[in-house]
Design a protein around this motif. Structure first.
Motif, PDB file in Angstrom:
ATOM      1  N   CYS A 352       1.635  -5.399  -0.033  1.00  0.00           N
ATOM      2  CA  CYS A 352       2.954  -5.750  -0.147  1.00  0.00           C
ATOM      3  C   CYS A 352       3.680  -4.801   1.190  1.00  0.00           C
ATOM      4  O   CYS A 352       4.581  -5.267   0.981  1.00  0.00           O
ATOM      5  CB  CYS A 352       2.855  -5.369  -1.707  1.00  0.00           C
ATOM      6  SG  CYS A 352       2.566  -4.224  -1.366  1.00  0.00           S
ATOM      7  N   CYS A 440      -1.747  -9.364  -3.724  1.00  0.00           N
ATOM      8  CA  CYS A 440      -2.743  -7.981  -3.827  1.00  0.00           C
ATOM      9  C   CYS A 440      -3.793  -8.755  -3.180  1.00  0.00           C
ATOM     10  O   CYS A 440      -4.826  -8.158  -3.035  1.00  0.00           O
ATOM     11  CB  CYS A 440      -2.908  -8.038  -5.511  1.00  0.00           C
ATOM     12  SG  CYS A 440      -1.297  -6.723  -6.030  1.00  0.00           S
ATOM     13  N   CYS A 443      -5.380  -7.583  -0.668  1.00  0.00           N
ATOM     14  CA  CYS A 443      -5.154  -5.583  -0.074  1.00  0.00           C
ATOM     15  C   CYS A 443      -6.214  -5.135  -0.208  1.00  0.00           C
ATOM     16  O   CYS A 443      -7.133  -5.751  -0.819  1.00  0.00           O
ATOM     17  CB  CYS A 443      -3.750  -5.349  -1.553  1.00  0.00           C
ATOM     18  SG  CYS A 443      -3.164  -3.975  -1.162  1.00  0.00           S
ATOM     19  N   CYS A 456      -4.908   0.964  -5.997  1.00  0.00           N
ATOM     20  CA  CYS A 456      -3.177   0.870  -6.145  1.00  0.00           C
ATOM     21  C   CYS A 456      -2.527   1.643  -6.056  1.00  0.00           C
ATOM     22  O   CYS A 456      -1.890   2.070  -6.554  1.00  0.00           O
ATOM     23  CB  CYS A 456      -3.199  -0.733  -6.670  1.00  0.00           C
ATOM     24  SG  CYS A 456      -0.598  -0.733  -6.220  1.00  0.00           S
TER      25      CYS A 456
HETATM   26 FE1  SF4 Z   1       0.321  -3.488  -3.038  1.00  0.00          FE
HETATM   27 FE2  SF4 Z   1      -0.774  -2.429  -4.651  1.00  0.00          FE
HETATM   28 FE3  SF4 Z   1      -0.763  -4.875  -4.910  1.00  0.00          FE
HETATM   29 FE4  SF4 Z   1      -1.705  -3.682  -2.913  1.00  0.00          FE
HETATM   30  S1  SF4 Z   1      -3.377  -3.405  -4.767  1.00  0.00           S
HETATM   31  S2  SF4 Z   1      -0.165  -5.047  -2.920  1.00  0.00           S
HETATM   32  S3  SF4 Z   1      -0.706  -1.978  -2.924  1.00  0.00           S
HETATM   33  S4  SF4 Z   1       0.657  -3.869  -5.283  1.00  0.00           S
END
Ligand code: SF4
Ligand code: FAD
Ligand code: DLZ
Length: 514
Positions: A352, A440, A443, A456
């Motif tokens: 993100c 997410c 990620c 996260c």
């Molecule tokens: Fe952002 Fe957490 Fe989602 Fe990764 S898992 S995109 S760090 S909100």
């Protein structure tokens, strides 16, 4: 010439109070591209190019309309490189002993330009109010006086009454003031790849400015090209009409949604034009209101959009000038960590953050929820020094001027004003970002993991923030529930969450990528 009349880079409006007051036959309009303005923040190259091109075109328009204009280009060898310096130089050159201006939108410049010592010869200085807003500062101050908590919603209703926008006599159109319960849906795949904002191919003026900016600001954060912003009032009006035709309809629905492959969704991307003076805020609201009346856009979209402009935009300006010049230095939560490199494009595993920063780098734009709930939320949870956060936002967005940026950053986003703008801090764990975006799934972290290496960062930092500020926030009625949830959590788990957060914060302080 009897007077010099200043027009600043964000005052490009024919109905500017100083221009209304000035006399075409005897006054000289002064406009100047200067280093002092181009470097008080390391502005995004697109922002500098947008302003310089728009300034050059506005000067040309004034000349066409019969004004005498002294325009200083950045590379003019006689350039003194400050606004006061250029005003003094032009006044001297032309034997003028009076300076007329519309008050600048920033304390720094407002103070510098009202100081007679800034000008060499004895000069009378007249600063007029900026009438390009719905509320005067006196009106705002009178409204705010004696209230314990300033609530945008109540101020906004007064602005609806004052403008008559979406009013049915004394009553709000549709029977309610606010339709937000119909708004804020997450975006789905089918909403991907909308047409986006109007884009304008650079003409000769723009190309000349692009070359100048490339030469003079080679290492500023941000991509100069491709450059597609509107740079005059006609183009900005086309961008407005295009937004009202194409995207206003879904503005409410997707106001809070975020998508990896769509930087703009149903947002207007008009803030930069309104703030520079190319569009009048009321003209924008009237265009939206007309779309509602013609059945082209639903009430939830139109009301929500108009609220952002005559509500939030006016409200934050009132706060900026009411709170005074020290506002940008406030740090109610005593946050001291340095702004991590990832804000300037440094490595990060957070999808993100990477998306919001990379889009900011390419477009000088991110929409409200990216600013508030991704980059802003992270800085607040991680305890970043709000002055550094403020400098970043002031630099990287094409619509950023202190009067509007500071209350949004210092106040709304970082709670550094201790609760003037907002009654509670805007913080969330990863679950909110996951609900509203498609970040997410791509990620390296897991949004469902609450502890451990894959957790996260928003999940662990969220609790760390609440716990380190427990004394301040526990008794806030809108936050008590979170503390009760924490207290019910298994003790080992609580320890792990806080120690994971400490590790993460240490890595941030050591400039290790997170
Ligand atoms: Fe952002 Fe957490 Fe989602 Fe990764 S898992 S995109 S760090 S909100
Ligand atoms: P849309 O989402 O389409 O909204 C329409 C219009 O409403 C905007 O063009 C703007 O004129 C007005 N508006 C919406 N929200 C706000 C708000 N909170 N305050 C003032 N006006 C608002 N806005 C700026 O103009 N300059 C800034 O430097 C700025 N910095 C911000 C920093 C943070 C941390 C946050 C949370 C918000 C900031 N905003 C700022 C407000 C808002 O994010 C931008 O106005 C908006 O994203 C501009 O894009 P848009 O034109 O597509 O707006
Ligand atoms: C933001 C900006 C930049 C980059 N350059 C200029 C400039 O060269 N000349 C000018 O008149 N204005 C510029 N601006 C806008 C001013 O910084 C802005 O008017 C003040 O911050 C007040 O809002």
């Amino acid at each position: 010439v009897s007077r010099v009349v200043l027009v600043l880079g964000d005052q490009l409006s024919p109905n500017l109070s100083a221009l209304i007051e000035a006399d075409k036959d005897t006054d000289l309009v002064v406009m100047a591209e200067v280093r002092a303005e181009a470097t008080y923040a390391p502005h995004h190259p697109k922002k500098i190019a947008f302003l310089f091109a728009a300034m050059r075109k506005f000067a040309a328009r004034l000349i066409r309309e019969g004004w005498q204009v002294a325009y200083t280009r950045l590379d003019d060898p006689d350039n003194t490189h400050s606004i006061a310096g250029e005003l003094a130089r032009r006044a001297d050159q032309h034997g003028a002993n009076e300076v007329l201006m519309t008050e600048p939108g920033e304390w720094r410049l407002r103070d510098a330009l009202s100081d007679p010592d800034s000008y060499k010869t004895p000069t009378k200085i007249i600063q007029l109010s900026d009438t390009r807003f719905v509320a005067t500062q006196t009106e705002f101050d009178a409204w705010a006086e004696g209230r314990k908590q300033l609530r945008m919603e109540y101020f906004y209703r007064d602005m609806r009454r004052k403008t008559g926008l979406l009013m049915d006599g004394e009553k709000p159109v549709g029977g309610q003031w606010n339709f937000d319960h119909d708004n804020r849906k997450p975006a789905k795949g089918k909403d991907l790849f909308q047409e986006g904002p109007s884009r304008f191919a650079p003409d000769d003026t723009v190309n000349e400015v692009l070359d100048l900016v490339e030469r003079e600001f080679p290492s500023n954060f941000g991509a100069l090209r491709p450059f597609w912003f509107a740079t005059d009032a006609d183009q900005a009006r086309q961008a407005l009409d295009h937004f009202v035709d194409q995207r206003l309809e879904t503005f409410g629905d997707y106001q809070d949604a975020m998508l990896q492959d769509d930087a703009f969704l149903s947002h207007a991307v008009l803030g930069l034009y309104i703030n520079a003076g190319l569009l009048d805020p009321l003209e924008v609201c009237q265009a939206a209101e007309k779309a509602y009346e013609n059945g082209k856009a639903p009430i939830n979209a139109v009301e929500g959009f108009i609220r952002q402009i005559i509500g939030w935009r006016e409200f934050v300006r009132g706060i900026y000038f009411r709170e005074g010049p020290d506002y940008t230095r406030r740090n109610a939560l005593n946050h001291q960590r340095k702004l991590p490199d990832m804000y300037w494009g440094g490595e990060t595993r957070m999808a993100c953050m990477a998306a919001a920063v990379s889009q900011t780098r390419s477009e000088a734009y991110a929409h409200h929820i990216q600013r508030l709930m991704v980059t802003g939320n992270f800085a607040l949870l991680a305890g970043i020094n709000p002055a550094e956060v403020h400098e970043w936002y002031l630099a990287v967005y094409a619509d950023a001027y202190e009067w509007v940026e500071a209350p949004n950053v210092i106040g709304m986003s970082q709670f550094a004003d201790g609760g003037v703008v907002g009654s509670k801090p805007y913080v969330s764990s990863g679950a909110y970002i996951n609900r509203m975006s498609d970040y997410c799934k791509g990620c390296a972290y897991s949004v469902s993991a609450k502890t451990g290496e894959k957790a996260c960062p928003f999940n662990v930092l969220y609790w760390h923030f609440l716990i380190r500020h427990r004394a301040r926030f526990e008794s806030n009625p809108r936050m008590g529930q979170m503390y009760r949830t924490w207290d019910k959590m298994d003790e080992n788990r609580r320890e792990t969450v806080l120690s994971d957060a400490d590790t993460l914060l240490r890595n941030l302080s050591d400039n290790k990528p997170v």
